[in-house]
Design an enzyme around this catalytic site. Structure first.
Site, mmCIF file in Angstrom:
data_model
loop_
_atom_site.group_PDB
_atom_site.id
_atom_site.type_symbol
_atom_site.label_atom_id
_atom_site.label_comp_id
_atom_site.label_asym_id
_atom_site.label_seq_id
_atom_site.Cartn_x
_atom_site.Cartn_y
_atom_site.Cartn_z
ATOM 1 N N LYS A 1 3.358 6.792 4.431
ATOM 2 C CA LYS A 1 1.909 5.504 4.231
ATOM 3 C C LYS A 1 2.007 4.865 5.817
ATOM 4 O O LYS A 1 1.570 4.422 5.761
ATOM 5 C CB LYS A 1 2.677 4.438 4.031
ATOM 6 C CG LYS A 1 3.510 4.439 2.218
ATOM 7 C CD LYS A 1 4.644 3.442 1.594
ATOM 8 C CE LYS A 1 5.255 3.915 0.559
ATOM 9 N NZ LYS A 1 6.485 3.137 0.251
ATOM 10 N N PRO B 1 0.578 -1.323 -0.156
ATOM 11 C CA PRO B 1 -0.080 0.143 0.063
ATOM 12 C C PRO B 1 0.753 1.177 -0.260
ATOM 13 O O PRO B 1 1.639 1.185 0.990
ATOM 14 C CB PRO B 1 -0.912 -0.197 0.863
ATOM 15 C CG PRO B 1 -0.263 -1.355 1.412
ATOM 16 C CD PRO B 1 1.108 -2.449 0.952
ATOM 17 N N GLU B 2 0.404 1.485 -0.998
ATOM 18 C CA GLU B 2 1.004 3.999 -0.662
ATOM 19 C C GLU B 2 0.102 4.539 -0.578
ATOM 20 O O GLU B 2 -0.839 3.842 0.135
ATOM 21 C CB GLU B 2 1.792 3.937 -2.432
ATOM 22 C CG GLU B 2 2.646 2.632 -2.758
ATOM 23 C CD GLU B 2 3.039 2.310 -4.074
ATOM 24 O OE1 GLU B 2 2.860 3.855 -5.153
ATOM 25 O OE2 GLU B 2 3.069 2.274 -5.253
ATOM 26 N N ARG C 1 13.060 -2.615 -9.149
ATOM 27 C CA ARG C 1 11.844 -2.781 -8.759
ATOM 28 C C ARG C 1 11.164 -2.545 -10.335
ATOM 29 O O ARG C 1 11.768 -1.970 -12.006
ATOM 30 C CB ARG C 1 11.056 -1.648 -8.456
ATOM 31 C CG ARG C 1 11.570 -0.926 -7.204
ATOM 32 C CD ARG C 1 10.790 -2.185 -6.201
ATOM 33 N NE ARG C 1 10.172 -2.589 -5.829
ATOM 34 C CZ ARG C 1 8.830 -2.218 -4.988
ATOM 35 N NH1 ARG C 1 9.414 -0.844 -4.580
ATOM 36 N NH2 ARG C 1 7.107 -2.215 -4.956
#
Ligand SMILES: [Zn+2]
Length: 281
Positions: A59, A2-3, A261
């Site tokens: 976050k 989750p961001e 990434r």
């Protein structure tokens, strides 16, 4: 993971259910969640206290109680906050509220955390050592971004992912913002021109706001507090769209690696930076 938009969505959904309620009992079922503090210390600090406000920084979710007591939670990879009567597997923390509601912290991979902080100073210190500017606050200006970027050779994507620079941006929103700003992820951040910095600042804000508007992206474990899915994954411009046409120019989206990434770009809209003489040695 989750961001910012996913955590903000959870905050907005939970706040009306929690604010003004009393936490009757918190049970930390997995001591790893709050270590090095023992679960009993968390319970001693929070049990019986009124929840005044549910906030967010980057976050992190911040549950602020009466008497300036704060519970700071991070969902990490697979954490979810659920309001439910059931108790699913992988429930790590259970909170009973005075109106009979149950709030659960459910987390398959067990990287999520909870820390109790006593006093606003302790809270401010906690974030000062971990987080940079809040991107949806008035502090996040092009000038502030330029100040951070100045002189740095770090690729812009790695820069965006560093929580100590900008809080809350992760892999999805970094890809989306760089595409919007037409900047290649490997471009050294210190070489961005003034106009590019301005575009990038606007693109980060726009991408995050779009994510919040769609109630987050559910491409992995992320769920709303009632178990429903977000819909931002249906609106991605480049992220996870390898081989599909660029929405601007029709060129197939490519997948590459940046900052360790999987990273998605339009090779035409986001030109690879020319190597500088210094990096050719
Ligand atoms: Zn394109």
């Amino acid at each position: 993971m989750p961001e910012l938009p996913e955590v903000e969505t959870i905050r907005r959904q939970l706040a009306p259910a929690l604010e003004g309620r009393r936490l009757e009992r918190i049970r930390v079922l997995d001591p790893r969640w709050c270590e090095p503090a023992p679960p009993e210390a968390i319970a001693d600090a929070l049990n019986g206290r009124m929840i005044e406000r549910l906030g967010r920084r980057g976050k992190y979710l911040i549950m602020s109680f009466e008497d300036d007591v704060h519970l700071v939670m991070h969902l990490r990879m697979t954490g979810n906050m659920l309001l439910t009567d059931e108790e699913p597997s992988h429930t790590r923390v259970r909170m009973d509220l005075d109106d009979g509601q149950k709030l659960l912290f459910v987390d398959v991979r067990r990287f999520g955390t909870g820390d109790v902080l006593l006093g606003s100073d302790a809270l401010a210190e906690y974030f000062a050592s971990r987080l940079g500017v809040e991107p949806l606050s008035p502090d996040f200006t092009a000038e502030a971004l330029r100040e951070q970027a100045r002189g740095r050779r770090q690729p812009v994507k790695a820069f965006l992912l560093n929580q100590e620079r900008i809080a809350g941006v992760g892999n999805i929103y970094a890809d989306e913002a760089l595409f919007r700003a037409r900047i290649h992820p490997l471009k050294p951040v210190g070489t961005l021109r003034r106009g590019q910095i301005e575009s990038l600042r606007d693109a980060v804000v726009e991408s995050l706001n779009q994510g919040i508007d769609a109630k987050g992206a559910s491409i992995d474990d992320y769920r709303h507090v009632d178990g429903a899915r977000g819909s931002f994954q249906d609106r991605f411009l480049v992220h996870l769209r390898k081989g599909e046409p660029c929405v601007r120019c029709g060129t197939p989206i490519e997948k590459m690696r940046a900052a360790g990434r999987g990273t998605y770009i339009c090779p035409k809209c986001q030109r690879r930076p020319r190597r500088s003489p210094a990096s050719r040695k």
